[in-house]
Scaffold this motif. Structure first.
Motif, PDB file in Angstrom:
ATOM      1  N   LEU A 141     -43.223 -76.215 -83.946  1.00  0.00           N
ATOM      2  CA  LEU A 141     -44.493 -75.553 -83.647  1.00  0.00           C
ATOM      3  C   LEU A 141     -45.680 -76.476 -83.897  1.00  0.00           C
ATOM      4  O   LEU A 141     -46.768 -76.258 -83.361  1.00  0.00           O
ATOM      5  CB  LEU A 141     -44.649 -74.293 -84.499  1.00  0.00           C
ATOM      6  CG  LEU A 141     -43.606 -73.189 -84.303  1.00  0.00           C
ATOM      7  CD1 LEU A 141     -43.863 -72.051 -85.278  1.00  0.00           C
ATOM      8  CD2 LEU A 141     -43.640 -72.679 -82.874  1.00  0.00           C
ATOM      9  N   PHE A 142     -45.482 -77.505 -84.709  1.00  0.00           N
ATOM     10  CA  PHE A 142     -46.574 -78.381 -85.106  1.00  0.00           C
ATOM     11  C   PHE A 142     -46.496 -79.754 -84.439  1.00  0.00           C
ATOM     12  O   PHE A 142     -47.331 -80.608 -84.703  1.00  0.00           O
ATOM     13  CB  PHE A 142     -46.580 -78.565 -86.628  1.00  0.00           C
ATOM     14  CG  PHE A 142     -46.800 -77.294 -87.389  1.00  0.00           C
ATOM     15  CD1 PHE A 142     -48.078 -76.883 -87.718  1.00  0.00           C
ATOM     16  CD2 PHE A 142     -45.727 -76.489 -87.746  1.00  0.00           C
ATOM     17  CE1 PHE A 142     -48.283 -75.706 -88.408  1.00  0.00           C
ATOM     18  CE2 PHE A 142     -45.930 -75.309 -88.449  1.00  0.00           C
ATOM     19  CZ  PHE A 142     -47.211 -74.908 -88.771  1.00  0.00           C
ATOM     20  N   ILE A 143     -45.491 -79.970 -83.644  1.00  0.00           N
ATOM     21  CA  ILE A 143     -45.313 -81.261 -82.978  1.00  0.00           C
ATOM     22  C   ILE A 143     -45.287 -81.031 -81.478  1.00  0.00           C
ATOM     23  O   ILE A 143     -44.551 -80.173 -80.992  1.00  0.00           O
ATOM     24  CB  ILE A 143     -44.003 -81.941 -83.436  1.00  0.00           C
ATOM     25  CG1 ILE A 143     -44.037 -82.196 -84.942  1.00  0.00           C
ATOM     26  CG2 ILE A 143     -43.788 -83.251 -82.686  1.00  0.00           C
ATOM     27  CD1 ILE A 143     -42.751 -82.805 -85.476  1.00  0.00           C
ATOM     28  N   GLU A 144     -46.085 -81.775 -80.781  1.00  0.00           N
ATOM     29  CA  GLU A 144     -46.101 -81.652 -79.330  1.00  0.00           C
ATOM     30  C   GLU A 144     -44.800 -82.201 -78.747  1.00  0.00           C
ATOM     31  O   GLU A 144     -44.259 -83.192 -79.244  1.00  0.00           O
ATOM     32  CB  GLU A 144     -47.294 -82.416 -78.746  1.00  0.00           C
ATOM     33  CG  GLU A 144     -48.641 -81.830 -79.124  1.00  0.00           C
ATOM     34  CD  GLU A 144     -49.782 -82.566 -78.456  1.00  0.00           C
ATOM     35  OE1 GLU A 144     -49.475 -83.518 -77.697  1.00  0.00           O
ATOM     36  OE2 GLU A 144     -50.942 -82.199 -78.667  1.00  0.00           O
ATOM     37  N   PRO A 145     -44.259 -81.551 -77.730  1.00  0.00           N
ATOM     38  CA  PRO A 145     -43.026 -82.059 -77.107  1.00  0.00           C
ATOM     39  C   PRO A 145     -43.219 -83.481 -76.599  1.00  0.00           C
ATOM     40  O   PRO A 145     -44.322 -83.859 -76.186  1.00  0.00           O
ATOM     41  CB  PRO A 145     -42.790 -81.076 -75.952  1.00  0.00           C
ATOM     42  CG  PRO A 145     -43.536 -79.840 -76.334  1.00  0.00           C
ATOM     43  CD  PRO A 145     -44.730 -80.302 -77.104  1.00  0.00           C
ATOM     44  N   PRO A 146     -42.176 -84.288 -76.648  1.00  0.00           N
ATOM     45  CA  PRO A 146     -42.317 -85.682 -76.173  1.00  0.00           C
ATOM     46  C   PRO A 146     -42.684 -85.727 -74.695  1.00  0.00           C
ATOM     47  O   PRO A 146     -42.112 -85.014 -73.874  1.00  0.00           O
ATOM     48  CB  PRO A 146     -40.918 -86.272 -76.425  1.00  0.00           C
ATOM     49  CG  PRO A 146     -40.001 -85.092 -76.531  1.00  0.00           C
ATOM     50  CD  PRO A 146     -40.820 -83.984 -77.101  1.00  0.00           C
ATOM     51  N   SER A 147     -43.656 -86.561 -74.391  1.00  0.00           N
ATOM     52  CA  SER A 147     -44.138 -86.655 -73.007  1.00  0.00           C
ATOM     53  C   SER A 147     -44.061 -88.104 -72.530  1.00  0.00           C
ATOM     54  O   SER A 147     -44.050 -89.050 -73.323  1.00  0.00           O
ATOM     55  CB  SER A 147     -45.581 -86.154 -72.902  1.00  0.00           C
ATOM     56  OG  SER A 147     -46.428 -86.884 -73.771  1.00  0.00           O
ATOM     57  N   LEU A 148     -44.030 -88.251 -71.218  1.00  0.00           N
ATOM     58  CA  LEU A 148     -43.917 -89.573 -70.604  1.00  0.00           C
ATOM     59  C   LEU A 148     -45.236 -90.331 -70.737  1.00  0.00           C
ATOM     60  O   LEU A 148     -46.302 -89.803 -70.428  1.00  0.00           O
ATOM     61  CB  LEU A 148     -43.529 -89.420 -69.128  1.00  0.00           C
ATOM     62  CG  LEU A 148     -43.309 -90.705 -68.346  1.00  0.00           C
ATOM     63  CD1 LEU A 148     -42.094 -91.443 -68.862  1.00  0.00           C
ATOM     64  CD2 LEU A 148     -43.142 -90.378 -66.854  1.00  0.00           C
ATOM     65  N   ASP A 149     -45.170 -91.582 -71.211  1.00  0.00           N
ATOM     66  CA  ASP A 149     -46.344 -92.436 -71.335  1.00  0.00           C
ATOM     67  C   ASP A 149     -45.885 -93.886 -71.185  1.00  0.00           C
ATOM     68  O   ASP A 149     -45.546 -94.560 -72.160  1.00  0.00           O
ATOM     69  CB  ASP A 149     -47.031 -92.231 -72.682  1.00  0.00           C
ATOM     70  CG  ASP A 149     -48.346 -92.994 -72.794  1.00  0.00           C
ATOM     71  OD1 ASP A 149     -48.738 -93.646 -71.805  1.00  0.00           O
ATOM     72  OD2 ASP A 149     -48.967 -92.947 -73.867  1.00  0.00           O
ATOM     73  N   VAL A 150     -45.827 -94.346 -69.951  1.00  0.00           N
ATOM     74  CA  VAL A 150     -45.273 -95.668 -69.662  1.00  0.00           C
ATOM     75  C   VAL A 150     -46.062 -96.768 -70.364  1.00  0.00           C
ATOM     76  O   VAL A 150     -45.493 -97.789 -70.777  1.00  0.00           O
ATOM     77  CB  VAL A 150     -45.266 -95.904 -68.138  1.00  0.00           C
ATOM     78  CG1 VAL A 150     -44.709 -97.286 -67.822  1.00  0.00           C
ATOM     79  CG2 VAL A 150     -44.443 -94.837 -67.438  1.00  0.00           C
ATOM     80  N   ALA A 151     -47.346 -96.567 -70.569  1.00  0.00           N
ATOM     81  CA  ALA A 151     -48.163 -97.595 -71.219  1.00  0.00           C
ATOM     82  C   ALA A 151     -47.763 -97.808 -72.671  1.00  0.00           C
ATOM     83  O   ALA A 151     -48.030 -98.872 -73.245  1.00  0.00           O
ATOM     84  CB  ALA A 151     -49.640 -97.217 -71.137  1.00  0.00           C
ATOM     85  N   ALA A 152     -47.129 -96.814 -73.281  1.00  0.00           N
ATOM     86  CA  ALA A 152     -46.740 -96.914 -74.698  1.00  0.00           C
ATOM     87  C   ALA A 152     -45.247 -97.187 -74.853  1.00  0.00           C
ATOM     88  O   ALA A 152     -44.677 -96.931 -75.915  1.00  0.00           O
ATOM     89  CB  ALA A 152     -47.108 -95.633 -75.429  1.00  0.00           C
ATOM     90  N   ALA A 153     -44.606 -97.719 -73.831  1.00  0.00           N
ATOM     91  CA  ALA A 153     -43.164 -97.943 -73.885  1.00  0.00           C
ATOM     92  C   ALA A 153     -42.812 -99.054 -74.865  1.00  0.00           C
ATOM     93  O   ALA A 153     -43.570-100.021 -75.044  1.00  0.00           O
ATOM     94  CB  ALA A 153     -42.645 -98.290 -72.490  1.00  0.00           C
TER      95      ALA A 153
END
Length: 405
Positions: A141-153
């Protein structure tokens, strides 16, 4: 039985056939605060489930605004309720109310704790599993689901560093040509830029759901089959045990492939298959213990007093084999968690859920440059399975009176 003891204390010895079992049964059915709480919780669960199925349908979601301690704004968490979530809530209710008798009995609780705490690795494992459970349920509930961010790979974990050319863009500081990890991604990121910390936490939820729900389904079926076979005997026992033999030789993997082809490789299908096909071993344990209990004098006394077969099994046989059931269930959970991870690793799991096995598979091609992608979820998987094994061994010693030294 307390009432019987009180009568004996006040009126002297009482013959067994003079005991008013109907009065004792009536007292056992008396509405207590615990039972009232159970009825209310189950009623709310049934009403909410009915609303989800009959009214909301596929659009059933709950939006929760959560204020994170390190953020000045509130983030909205949308919980898309699924069939697995409803099964998980029901499983938590069952486990919670099953633990009430032990929790209310101070003497019994102290006795089991004294025997359990002799195993230091099991105590540490219990605290670790409690943290895993809380992170996998409340922590999501306190952590956002993992999302795609190619710049931070390919960001390295905090306190570690890699060549600056490995990440797409180094989020942390670059020192002497090496990209250092940052607290924004404490466990690093994958090749898609997904944070491994979030993937690990959401993977905990998947593992807890598979282990708890499938085990409870297996335990319910195994208890029914095992006690029925032991108490009925004869051709019923033979037929049930031969069915167990056939079921244990049936390739469950191909059944999952077939159902995955028909309905998709969803987590719900996987849990149902694990639950309805994995109870054979537990049923054999229950049957073996129940056969021994069937010969005890209290079973014969219950029969002589006119108790029905269902009453004998429910009130005498099942409670007295519960120690073996708990131990077998605890040792069954790590097998289910590992099986789910293995199926996800080879791409047969639910691709929409961040499973530990799926994350390990994601990083197997980057072991030379980004070893942490597979290592971090692999360590969580290894530690969880080891903790359940330690816990199961300790519970077996604590709950079995024959282990007294």
């Amino acid at each position: 039985m307390d009432r019987v003891r009180d009568n004996v204390d006040r009126n002297g010895p009482e013959r067994f056939e003079d005991v008013d079992w109907d009065a004792i049964d009536a007292e056992g059915r008396r509405l207590t605060k615990t039972r009232l709480a159970a009825f209310v919780a189950c009623g709310l669960y049934v009403l909410t489930l009915a609303y989800d199925v009959l009214v909301a349908g596929d659009d059933a979601t709950f939006e929760i605004s959560v204020g994170l301690p390190w953020s000045t704004t509130e983030s909205a968490y949308v919980w898309d309720v699924t069939a697995v979530d409803w099964l998980f809530v029901a499983s938590l209710l069952v486990v919670g109310f099953a633990l009430v008798p032990v929790a209310r009995n101070r003497r019994l609780r102290a006795y089991y704790w004294r025997r359990f705490r002799r195993h230091r690795p099991a105590v540490i494992s219990a605290w670790y599993l409690l943290c895993i459970f809380l992170l996998g349920t409340v922590g999501t509930l306190f952590i956002e689901p993992p999302s795609l961010d190619v710049a931070a790979a390919y960001q390295p974990p905090v306190f570690l560093s890699v060549e600056a050319s490995i990440p797409t863009e180094c989020v942390g500081p670059v020192v002497d040509g090496r990209c250092r990890g940052t607290w924004e991604y404490p466990l690093g990121t994958t090749g898609e830029g997904k944070g491994l910390a979030a993937l690990a936490v959401f993977g905990m939820r998947v593992s807890m759901q598979v282990g708890l729900i499938a085990t409870l389904i297996s335990v319910a079926i195994a208890t029914l089959v095992g006690t029925t076979a032991a108490y009925a005997g004869g051709w019923i026992d033979e037929a049930l045990m031969r069915y167990v033999d056939i079921q244990q030789t049936f390739p469950t993997f191909f059944l999952f492939l077939f159902l995955a082809y028909l309905y998709g490789g969803s987590l719900f299908v996987l849990i149902v298959i694990f639950g309805v096909t994995g109870w054979g071993g537990i049923a054999r344990i229950v049957r073996s213990e129940a056969i021994q209990r069937r010969q005890e004098q209290y079973i014969a006394a219950a029969r002589a007093s006119g108790a029905s077969t269902l009453s004998v099994v429910r009130r005498h046989v099942v409670p007295n084999v519960s120690n073996s059931i708990v131990t077998a269930a605890t040792l069954n959970v790590p097998f289910l968690v590992l099986s789910e991870a293995a199926l996800s690793f080879i791409g047969l799991g639910d691709v929409t859920l961040p499973s530990w096995g799926q994350t390990i598979a994601t990083g197997r091609g980057d072991l030379g440059t980004a070893w942490w992608i597979s290592t971090v979820p692999g360590l969580f998987l290894f530690a969880t399975i080891l903790a359940f094994n330690f816990l199961g061994d300790a519970l077996r010693d604590a709950l079995d009176p024959r282990q007294e030294v």
